[in-house]
Design a protein around this motif. Structure first.
Motif, PDB file in Angstrom:
ATOM      1  N   ARG A 100     -16.361 -25.533  15.701  1.00  0.00           N
ATOM      2  CA  ARG A 100     -17.814 -25.330  15.681  1.00  0.00           C
ATOM      3  C   ARG A 100     -18.196 -24.335  14.582  1.00  0.00           C
ATOM      4  O   ARG A 100     -19.205 -24.519  13.897  1.00  0.00           O
ATOM      5  N   GLN A 101     -17.386 -23.286  14.411  1.00  0.00           N
ATOM      6  CA  GLN A 101     -17.694 -22.345  13.337  1.00  0.00           C
ATOM      7  C   GLN A 101     -17.517 -23.011  11.970  1.00  0.00           C
ATOM      8  O   GLN A 101     -18.359 -22.848  11.084  1.00  0.00           O
ATOM      9  N   LEU A 102     -16.448 -23.775  11.799  1.00  0.00           N
ATOM     10  CA  LEU A 102     -16.237 -24.475  10.531  1.00  0.00           C
ATOM     11  C   LEU A 102     -17.375 -25.450  10.244  1.00  0.00           C
ATOM     12  O   LEU A 102     -17.833 -25.568   9.092  1.00  0.00           O
ATOM     13  N   ASP A 103     -17.848 -26.144  11.281  1.00  0.00           N
ATOM     14  CA  ASP A 103     -18.991 -27.057  11.112  1.00  0.00           C
ATOM     15  C   ASP A 103     -20.244 -26.293  10.685  1.00  0.00           C
ATOM     16  O   ASP A 103     -21.001 -26.751   9.829  1.00  0.00           O
ATOM     17  N   ALA A 104     -20.466 -25.125  11.289  1.00  0.00           N
ATOM     18  CA  ALA A 104     -21.624 -24.297  10.911  1.00  0.00           C
ATOM     19  C   ALA A 104     -21.497 -23.846   9.455  1.00  0.00           C
ATOM     20  O   ALA A 104     -22.501 -23.829   8.721  1.00  0.00           O
ATOM     21  N   GLN A 141     -20.089 -25.522   7.068  1.00  0.00           N
ATOM     22  CA  GLN A 141     -20.393 -26.698   6.245  1.00  0.00           C
ATOM     23  C   GLN A 141     -21.899 -26.871   6.059  1.00  0.00           C
ATOM     24  O   GLN A 141     -22.355 -27.339   5.024  1.00  0.00           O
ATOM     25  N   ARG A 142     -22.666 -26.495   7.072  1.00  0.00           N
ATOM     26  CA  ARG A 142     -24.127 -26.622   7.023  1.00  0.00           C
ATOM     27  C   ARG A 142     -24.789 -25.349   6.487  1.00  0.00           C
ATOM     28  O   ARG A 142     -26.019 -25.280   6.447  1.00  0.00           O
ATOM     29  N   ASP A 143     -23.966 -24.353   6.126  1.00  0.00           N
ATOM     30  CA  ASP A 143     -24.490 -23.039   5.738  1.00  0.00           C
ATOM     31  C   ASP A 143     -25.419 -22.470   6.804  1.00  0.00           C
ATOM     32  O   ASP A 143     -26.413 -21.807   6.499  1.00  0.00           O
ATOM     33  N   ASP A 144     -25.084 -22.733   8.058  1.00  0.00           N
ATOM     34  CA  ASP A 144     -25.832 -22.181   9.188  1.00  0.00           C
ATOM     35  C   ASP A 144     -25.135 -20.887   9.608  1.00  0.00           C
ATOM     36  O   ASP A 144     -24.307 -20.862  10.531  1.00  0.00           O
ATOM     37  N   TRP A 145     -25.451 -19.825   8.904  1.00  0.00           N
ATOM     38  CA  TRP A 145     -24.760 -18.557   9.104  1.00  0.00           C
ATOM     39  C   TRP A 145     -25.099 -17.913  10.441  1.00  0.00           C
ATOM     40  O   TRP A 145     -24.272 -17.213  11.025  1.00  0.00           O
ATOM     41  N   SER A 146     -26.296 -18.154  10.947  1.00  0.00           N
ATOM     42  CA  SER A 146     -26.658 -17.616  12.261  1.00  0.00           C
ATOM     43  C   SER A 146     -25.774 -18.221  13.346  1.00  0.00           C
ATOM     44  O   SER A 146     -25.264 -17.509  14.216  1.00  0.00           O
ATOM     45  N   GLU A 147     -25.577 -19.541  13.298  1.00  0.00           N
ATOM     46  CA  GLU A 147     -24.703 -20.173  14.289  1.00  0.00           C
ATOM     47  C   GLU A 147     -23.251 -19.748  14.091  1.00  0.00           C
ATOM     48  O   GLU A 147     -22.555 -19.413  15.053  1.00  0.00           O
ATOM     49  N   ALA A 148     -22.782 -19.748  12.848  1.00  0.00           N
ATOM     50  CA  ALA A 148     -21.396 -19.360  12.580  1.00  0.00           C
ATOM     51  C   ALA A 148     -21.117 -17.956  13.109  1.00  0.00           C
ATOM     52  O   ALA A 148     -20.031 -17.688  13.652  1.00  0.00           O
ATOM     53  N   PHE A 149     -22.082 -17.082  12.987  1.00  0.00           N
ATOM     54  CA  PHE A 149     -21.959 -15.696  13.438  1.00  0.00           C
ATOM     55  C   PHE A 149     -21.773 -15.610  14.955  1.00  0.00           C
ATOM     56  O   PHE A 149     -21.097 -14.714  15.451  1.00  0.00           O
ATOM     57  N   ARG A 204     -15.561 -24.051   2.647  1.00  0.00           N
ATOM     58  CA  ARG A 204     -15.604 -25.441   2.166  1.00  0.00           C
ATOM     59  C   ARG A 204     -14.192 -26.005   2.008  1.00  0.00           C
ATOM     60  O   ARG A 204     -13.791 -26.353   0.898  1.00  0.00           O
ATOM     61  N   PRO A 205     -13.446 -26.130   3.097  1.00  0.00           N
ATOM     62  CA  PRO A 205     -12.081 -26.648   2.958  1.00  0.00           C
ATOM     63  C   PRO A 205     -12.073 -28.141   2.632  1.00  0.00           C
ATOM     64  O   PRO A 205     -12.967 -28.881   3.025  1.00  0.00           O
ATOM     65  N   GLN A 206     -11.051 -28.546   1.903  1.00  0.00           N
ATOM     66  CA  GLN A 206     -10.835 -29.974   1.658  1.00  0.00           C
ATOM     67  C   GLN A 206     -10.126 -30.612   2.850  1.00  0.00           C
ATOM     68  O   GLN A 206     -10.303 -31.792   3.123  1.00  0.00           O
ATOM     69  N   GLN A 207      -9.294 -29.808   3.522  1.00  0.00           N
ATOM     70  CA  GLN A 207      -8.504 -30.320   4.645  1.00  0.00           C
ATOM     71  C   GLN A 207      -8.302 -29.199   5.664  1.00  0.00           C
ATOM     72  O   GLN A 207      -8.100 -28.044   5.294  1.00  0.00           O
ATOM     73  N   VAL A 208      -8.339 -29.573   6.944  1.00  0.00           N
ATOM     74  CA  VAL A 208      -8.087 -28.633   8.039  1.00  0.00           C
ATOM     75  C   VAL A 208      -7.141 -29.305   9.022  1.00  0.00           C
ATOM     76  O   VAL A 208      -7.360 -30.453   9.408  1.00  0.00           O
ATOM     77  N   SER A 209      -6.102 -28.597   9.411  1.00  0.00           N
ATOM     78  CA  SER A 209      -5.142 -29.141  10.368  1.00  0.00           C
ATOM     79  C   SER A 209      -4.704 -28.019  11.319  1.00  0.00           C
ATOM     80  O   SER A 209      -4.183 -26.992  10.875  1.00  0.00           O
ATOM     81  N   PHE A 210      -4.931 -28.238  12.597  1.00  0.00           N
ATOM     82  CA  PHE A 210      -4.529 -27.245  13.587  1.00  0.00           C
ATOM     83  C   PHE A 210      -3.035 -27.330  13.830  1.00  0.00           C
ATOM     84  O   PHE A 210      -2.469 -28.410  13.936  1.00  0.00           O
ATOM     85  N   ARG A 211      -2.423 -26.176  13.923  1.00  0.00           N
ATOM     86  CA  ARG A 211      -0.996 -26.065  14.190  1.00  0.00           C
ATOM     87  C   ARG A 211      -0.809 -25.443  15.564  1.00  0.00           C
ATOM     88  O   ARG A 211      -1.648 -25.599  16.441  1.00  0.00           O
TER      89      ARG A 211
END
Length: 144
Positions: free
Chosen positions: A41-45, A47-55, A85-92
């Motif tokens: 959810r933070q990464l999605d925020a 991407q939208r430059d929604d800094w209030s939500e990311a915070f 702005r990642p090109q790829q994200v993978s959870f480990r």
């Protein structure tokens, strides 16, 4: 009859042990999913430059430290561009060995370089998860 009863008890005992292991694994799997969802959810925020939500996904201590979404944005853009702005994200793996869970996340950054991020997570009184810190290191290989 005694041999049959013994065999039934053995089968039942094994079933109960297996069932217990499955029940024990369920909360850990749910915790893992909730932690990943918070980070996503933070990464999605971002991407939208929604800094209030990311915070809002930062722990109370981090929110107090930065004070405003704008100062949080400046920190992310200044030192954590890979997560912006990642090109790829993978959870480990989720490391539960310390005082707080640490979720390892592999990134390919906007610069094409590979990074590993260790997200330290903090569970809140309401059961939700917040990010209490992120340590990033440059990965030697894009296949990490």
């Amino acid at each position: 009859m005694t041999e049959r009863n013994g065999m039934m008890r053995s089968i039942l005992g094994r079933f109960l042990v297996l069932f217990g292991l499955l029940l024990a694994a369920f909360p850990a799997a749910a915790q893992d999913a909730e932690i990943r969802a918070t980070i996503n959810r933070q990464l999605d925020a971002f991407q939208r430059d929604d800094w209030s939500e990311a915070f809002t996904y930062a722990s109370p201590d981090l929110r107090q430290l930065f004070g405003t979404p704008e100062r949080f944005r400046d920190m992310v853009l200044g030192g954590y561009r890979t997560v912006h702005r990642p090109q790829q994200v993978s959870f480990r793996e989720l490391d539960l060995s310390g005082l707080r869970p640490v979720q390892i996340v592999f990134f390919i950054g906007p610069d094409g370089l590979a990074y590993l991020a260790a997200y330290e997570m903090e569970q809140q009184a309401d059961g939700s998860w917040r990010i209490s810190g992120v340590q990033m290191i440059r990965a030697a290989d894009k296949a990490v």
